[in-house]
Design a protein around this motif. Sequence first.
Motif, PDB file in Angstrom:
ATOM      1  N   ALA A 107      -6.075   0.751   6.158  1.00  0.00           N
ATOM      2  CA  ALA A 107      -5.762  -0.237   4.540  1.00  0.00           C
ATOM      3  C   ALA A 107      -5.660  -1.730   4.636  1.00  0.00           C
ATOM      4  O   ALA A 107      -5.778  -2.509   4.137  1.00  0.00           O
ATOM      5  CB  ALA A 107      -4.659   0.128   3.672  1.00  0.00           C
ATOM      6  N   HIS A 108      -5.545  -1.821   6.433  1.00  0.00           N
ATOM      7  CA  HIS A 108      -5.030  -3.274   6.377  1.00  0.00           C
ATOM      8  C   HIS A 108      -5.930  -3.999   7.389  1.00  0.00           C
ATOM      9  O   HIS A 108      -6.785  -3.016   8.112  1.00  0.00           O
ATOM     10  CB  HIS A 108      -3.438  -2.844   8.391  1.00  0.00           C
ATOM     11  CG  HIS A 108      -2.284  -2.416   7.633  1.00  0.00           C
ATOM     12  ND1 HIS A 108      -1.624  -4.104   6.819  1.00  0.00           N
ATOM     13  CD2 HIS A 108      -1.448  -2.327   7.252  1.00  0.00           C
ATOM     14  CE1 HIS A 108      -0.282  -3.463   7.296  1.00  0.00           C
ATOM     15  NE2 HIS A 108      -0.323  -2.085   7.033  1.00  0.00           N
ATOM     16  N   ALA A 109      -6.380  -5.210   7.406  1.00  0.00           N
ATOM     17  CA  ALA A 109      -6.819  -5.903   8.324  1.00  0.00           C
ATOM     18  C   ALA A 109      -6.950  -6.111   9.775  1.00  0.00           C
ATOM     19  O   ALA A 109      -5.622  -5.974  10.159  1.00  0.00           O
ATOM     20  CB  ALA A 109      -7.183  -7.371   7.867  1.00  0.00           C
ATOM     21  N   GLY A 153       1.276 -10.891   2.140  1.00  0.00           N
ATOM     22  CA  GLY A 153       1.946  -9.563   2.198  1.00  0.00           C
ATOM     23  C   GLY A 153       1.329  -8.620   3.017  1.00  0.00           C
ATOM     24  O   GLY A 153       1.001  -9.109   4.504  1.00  0.00           O
ATOM     25  N   ASP A 154       0.390  -7.497   3.028  1.00  0.00           N
ATOM     26  CA  ASP A 154      -0.638  -6.971   3.588  1.00  0.00           C
ATOM     27  C   ASP A 154      -1.468  -6.941   3.518  1.00  0.00           C
ATOM     28  O   ASP A 154      -1.884  -7.115   2.199  1.00  0.00           O
ATOM     29  CB  ASP A 154      -0.285  -6.250   3.941  1.00  0.00           C
ATOM     30  CG  ASP A 154       1.207  -5.286   4.200  1.00  0.00           C
ATOM     31  OD1 ASP A 154       1.482  -6.168   4.961  1.00  0.00           O
ATOM     32  OD2 ASP A 154       1.542  -3.730   4.477  1.00  0.00           O
ATOM     33  N   LEU A 155      -2.231  -7.665   4.131  1.00  0.00           N
ATOM     34  CA  LEU A 155      -4.126  -8.351   4.143  1.00  0.00           C
ATOM     35  C   LEU A 155      -4.714  -6.648   3.574  1.00  0.00           C
ATOM     36  O   LEU A 155      -4.803  -5.976   4.796  1.00  0.00           O
ATOM     37  CB  LEU A 155      -4.910  -9.001   4.894  1.00  0.00           C
ATOM     38  CG  LEU A 155      -4.990 -10.360   4.331  1.00  0.00           C
ATOM     39  CD1 LEU A 155      -4.536 -11.001   2.807  1.00  0.00           C
ATOM     40  CD2 LEU A 155      -5.579 -11.464   5.161  1.00  0.00           C
ATOM     41  N   GLY A 198      -6.452  -6.995  -1.291  1.00  0.00           N
ATOM     42  CA  GLY A 198      -7.332  -5.878  -1.575  1.00  0.00           C
ATOM     43  C   GLY A 198      -6.386  -4.743  -0.228  1.00  0.00           C
ATOM     44  O   GLY A 198      -7.565  -4.522   0.530  1.00  0.00           O
ATOM     45  N   HIS A 199      -5.223  -5.186  -0.053  1.00  0.00           N
ATOM     46  CA  HIS A 199      -4.702  -4.180   0.292  1.00  0.00           C
ATOM     47  C   HIS A 199      -4.292  -2.484  -0.037  1.00  0.00           C
ATOM     48  O   HIS A 199      -5.345  -1.820   0.653  1.00  0.00           O
ATOM     49  CB  HIS A 199      -3.313  -3.975   1.081  1.00  0.00           C
ATOM     50  CG  HIS A 199      -2.465  -3.860   1.949  1.00  0.00           C
ATOM     51  ND1 HIS A 199      -2.679  -2.989   2.605  1.00  0.00           N
ATOM     52  CD2 HIS A 199      -1.803  -3.477   1.834  1.00  0.00           C
ATOM     53  CE1 HIS A 199      -1.690  -2.185   3.888  1.00  0.00           C
ATOM     54  NE2 HIS A 199      -0.886  -2.439   2.541  1.00  0.00           N
ATOM     55  N   VAL A 200      -3.365  -2.450  -1.506  1.00  0.00           N
ATOM     56  CA  VAL A 200      -3.388  -1.790  -1.915  1.00  0.00           C
ATOM     57  C   VAL A 200      -3.524  -1.643  -2.832  1.00  0.00           C
ATOM     58  O   VAL A 200      -3.708  -2.476  -4.026  1.00  0.00           O
ATOM     59  CB  VAL A 200      -2.017  -0.812  -1.970  1.00  0.00           C
ATOM     60  CG1 VAL A 200      -1.919  -0.226  -0.514  1.00  0.00           C
ATOM     61  CG2 VAL A 200      -1.164  -1.681  -2.122  1.00  0.00           C
ATOM     62  N   SER A 203       5.000  -9.060  -3.235  1.00  0.00           N
ATOM     63  CA  SER A 203       3.852  -8.220  -2.999  1.00  0.00           C
ATOM     64  C   SER A 203       2.824  -7.145  -3.356  1.00  0.00           C
ATOM     65  O   SER A 203       1.613  -7.353  -3.491  1.00  0.00           O
ATOM     66  CB  SER A 203       3.489  -8.856  -1.362  1.00  0.00           C
ATOM     67  OG  SER A 203       3.477  -7.762   0.100  1.00  0.00           O
ATOM     68  N   HIS A 204       3.559  -6.218  -2.986  1.00  0.00           N
ATOM     69  CA  HIS A 204       2.965  -4.499  -3.517  1.00  0.00           C
ATOM     70  C   HIS A 204       3.785  -3.960  -2.755  1.00  0.00           C
ATOM     71  O   HIS A 204       5.455  -3.952  -3.064  1.00  0.00           O
ATOM     72  CB  HIS A 204       1.942  -4.065  -2.133  1.00  0.00           C
ATOM     73  CG  HIS A 204       2.227  -3.993  -1.502  1.00  0.00           C
ATOM     74  ND1 HIS A 204       2.233  -5.613  -0.128  1.00  0.00           N
ATOM     75  CD2 HIS A 204       1.816  -3.330  -0.213  1.00  0.00           C
ATOM     76  CE1 HIS A 204       2.699  -4.709   0.739  1.00  0.00           C
ATOM     77  NE2 HIS A 204       2.556  -3.619   1.211  1.00  0.00           N
ATOM     78  N   ALA A 205       3.397  -2.262  -3.986  1.00  0.00           N
ATOM     79  CA  ALA A 205       4.959  -1.154  -3.632  1.00  0.00           C
ATOM     80  C   ALA A 205       5.288  -0.900  -2.105  1.00  0.00           C
ATOM     81  O   ALA A 205       6.066   0.672  -2.684  1.00  0.00           O
ATOM     82  CB  ALA A 205       3.932  -0.092  -4.698  1.00  0.00           C
ATOM     83  N   HIS A 206       4.502  -0.710  -1.385  1.00  0.00           N
ATOM     84  CA  HIS A 206       4.207   0.193   0.150  1.00  0.00           C
ATOM     85  C   HIS A 206       6.139  -0.009  -0.173  1.00  0.00           C
ATOM     86  O   HIS A 206       6.313  -1.738   0.311  1.00  0.00           O
ATOM     87  CB  HIS A 206       3.554  -0.327   0.747  1.00  0.00           C
ATOM     88  CG  HIS A 206       2.510   0.099   1.409  1.00  0.00           C
ATOM     89  ND1 HIS A 206       1.292  -0.382   2.290  1.00  0.00           N
ATOM     90  CD2 HIS A 206       2.252   1.788   0.841  1.00  0.00           C
ATOM     91  CE1 HIS A 206       0.913   0.591   1.639  1.00  0.00           C
ATOM     92  NE2 HIS A 206       0.472   1.617   1.077  1.00  0.00           N
ATOM     93  N   LEU A 207       7.039   0.820   0.378  1.00  0.00           N
ATOM     94  CA  LEU A 207       8.448   0.966   1.224  1.00  0.00           C
ATOM     95  C   LEU A 207       9.313   0.012   1.465  1.00  0.00           C
ATOM     96  O   LEU A 207       9.772  -0.979   1.787  1.00  0.00           O
ATOM     97  CB  LEU A 207       8.651   1.675   0.783  1.00  0.00           C
ATOM     98  CG  LEU A 207       8.510   3.250  -0.337  1.00  0.00           C
ATOM     99  CD1 LEU A 207       9.767   4.597   0.228  1.00  0.00           C
ATOM    100  CD2 LEU A 207       9.955   2.687  -1.024  1.00  0.00           C
ATOM    101  N   ASP A 208       7.725  -0.237   2.834  1.00  0.00           N
ATOM    102  CA  ASP A 208       8.682  -1.117   4.008  1.00  0.00           C
ATOM    103  C   ASP A 208       8.687  -2.687   3.431  1.00  0.00           C
ATOM    104  O   ASP A 208       8.991  -4.042   3.551  1.00  0.00           O
ATOM    105  CB  ASP A 208       7.830  -1.337   5.079  1.00  0.00           C
ATOM    106  CG  ASP A 208       6.009  -1.143   4.966  1.00  0.00           C
ATOM    107  OD1 ASP A 208       4.841  -1.119   3.497  1.00  0.00           O
ATOM    108  OD2 ASP A 208       5.136  -2.348   5.835  1.00  0.00           O
ATOM    109  N   HIS A 209       7.785  -3.245   2.074  1.00  0.00           N
ATOM    110  CA  HIS A 209       7.794  -4.062   0.854  1.00  0.00           C
ATOM    111  C   HIS A 209       8.748  -3.949  -0.119  1.00  0.00           C
ATOM    112  O   HIS A 209       9.467  -5.261  -0.479  1.00  0.00           O
ATOM    113  CB  HIS A 209       6.656  -4.348   0.854  1.00  0.00           C
ATOM    114  CG  HIS A 209       5.523  -4.997   1.794  1.00  0.00           C
ATOM    115  ND1 HIS A 209       4.718  -6.218   2.683  1.00  0.00           N
ATOM    116  CD2 HIS A 209       4.686  -4.367   3.154  1.00  0.00           C
ATOM    117  CE1 HIS A 209       4.837  -6.310   3.593  1.00  0.00           C
ATOM    118  NE2 HIS A 209       4.507  -4.649   3.609  1.00  0.00           N
ATOM    119  N   SER A 210       9.117  -3.182  -0.740  1.00  0.00           N
ATOM    120  CA  SER A 210       9.553  -3.476  -1.982  1.00  0.00           C
ATOM    121  C   SER A 210      11.014  -1.808  -1.872  1.00  0.00           C
ATOM    122  O   SER A 210      11.863  -2.115  -2.259  1.00  0.00           O
ATOM    123  CB  SER A 210       8.737  -2.181  -3.203  1.00  0.00           C
ATOM    124  OG  SER A 210       8.174  -0.957  -2.454  1.00  0.00           O
TER     125      SER A 210
END
Length: 499
Positions: free
Chosen positions: A431-433, A211-213, A186-188, A84-91
Motif C-alpha cells: 500500500a506504500h509508494a 502521512g503514508d502515500l 491513496g494509501h488506505v 492522516s489515516h487509521a493505521h495504528l502506527d499513526h492513530s
Amino acid sequence: MQTLQHPGHAQQPCPRPKVLSQIMIELECIGGTRTVTGSKYVLRTSQATVLLDCGLFQGRRAESFERNRALPVDVAQLDAVILSHAHLDHSGALPLLWQHGYRGPIYATPATRDLCAPMLADSSAIQASDAAHIDKLIARGVDIAPVTPLYGTADVIGTLELMVGLPYHRKQVVAPGITATLLDAGHVLGSAVVVLDIVDGNQQMRLAFTGDLGHVRLPILRDPEVPTGVQCLITESTYGDRNHGPMSESIDTLATTIAATVARGGKVIIPTFSLERAQEVIFALKRLRADGRLPHVPVYVDSPLTVKITDVFRLHPECFSSEMVEQLRSDDSPFDFAGLQYVSSVEESKAIDALTGPAVILAGSGMCEGGRVLHHLRNGIEDARNTVLIVGFQAEHTLGRRLVEQRRDVRIFGVMHPRNAEVISLDGLSAHADRHDLLDFAQRVRNAGSVASPLRQIIVVHGEPAAQDAFAATLRADGFANVVVPTPMQRIILATSHL
Ligand SMILES: [Zn+2]
C-alpha cells in the motif's frame, strides 16, 4: 477572549495570549523518524500548536511499551490533532492523549473516523490479552516483567467522541491561523495528505504532510492527489530506498505460489494488515478465481477485525477508484467469492488449524506481532509443505521481518521453532509508494508550486535510517536543495522573523 468554533463542539477558548516579539513556525518530530512507527509531529506557531498523527511505536515489546507510555506532548498546549489515516502506527496513541486530558478536536476523514472505532478497540483488546498472557507466564515462574495495558475501552470511547469527520477538499480552520484541507493519499481507505495553510504574524506558508502515500494504480483506491502552492513538504520514505516490482508480477507470483503450495498439500499463510492489505489481497484472489487461476481450496479470512473493517469499506464508496465504484453498482461484492469464508469466532479459528488439507489463510497481525496469525504460524511453520506469503512492510525487530530475512529458526509465543515452511515476499501489493512514486510525488509538488513562493524545503520522515537517507540523497540528486532528515525529537524551524 478570542474563540474558535469546532464543528460538533462547544466554543472553545483560544489557549494563550499572543504577546510575542518573534514569529517562529516550527516542527518537532516526536516519532516516525529513523523508524516507520510512532508517527507524531508537532507544528507550533506563535499562536497555535497542532499535532499531526499520534501513532504507536511498534517493535521490541518492552522498548516499545516504554516509548509509548512516555507521551512527550503537552496536551494543555494542544489546539487540535489531525490524523492522516487509521493505521495504528499513526492513530494508535490517540487514546493516550485522551488519558492525559486532551479534549480538543481530532480531525480525520469520515472513513478514517469510522475505521478508528474498530482499530482502536482492537488495539486495546490486544493490549489487555497480552498483559493477561504475560501474567500467566509470570504465574508459571517465567522471569518476565509484568505489563499493564497502555489504555482501555473508556479511553478509546473518549477518543472517538473527539473525532470530527472532515471530508476531502473541505477547508477547516483547526487552530488560530491554521486552516487544514485533506487530499486523497491513496494509501488506505480514508487516508489523507494533510495540507495546512499557516498565517502567523507576517509569515504565511503552505505545508503538506503526506502521512503514508499510496502505491499508484492500486485496484481499490484512487491515486494520491498532488497539493498545489506548497512551500514545505513533509514526506514519508518507508520504501525510499527501493522500487516495487510491477503489480501484475506480484499477482502472477501470488497465483503460482498458491498453486505450488496446494499441489504439495500445504497451506498458504498470509499475515495481513486488517486495513487495506486484507481487502487488496481478497480482491486479487477474487480476480484469480474468476480467471480460473486460483485452485478450488478454501480461503479463510481469520480476523474479526478484518471482518469489521471490510464492513466499513462497504460504507465508503466515496473513497474508491472509478473501477471499484462500477463494480459496487453490480450485485457482485468485491470482497466475496465462492469458497471465501470470513471467520470471527475462536472455535472456527481453531478448526482451521485442525484441517489437514490445503487452504489459504489470511490472518492478522500484518507484522506477526500478535493476533491469530501467530497460532497459524506456530502450527504451520515447521511443515515444509506450507508457505508464508508476506504482502506488507515488516518493521525491524518484528517476527515478520525475521521471516522475510529467511531466518532458519523463529521464536513464536516464546518458543523457538525450526522454519521449514517456505517464505515468499510480494512487495508489488504494497500500500506504500515506492522510491519512484515518492520522487514522482515530490516532483509534482515542486511543479505545482507557486512562482512567487516555490517549494523550498522537504522534510523526509517515516522511514528506517537506510530508507530515509537513500531517499534524501535521491531528492538532492534531483535538484532539491533543502532536504532535511530529522532525528527523533529534533525541532525544525520552518519560518522565523522578528516583529
Ligand atoms: Zn499506513
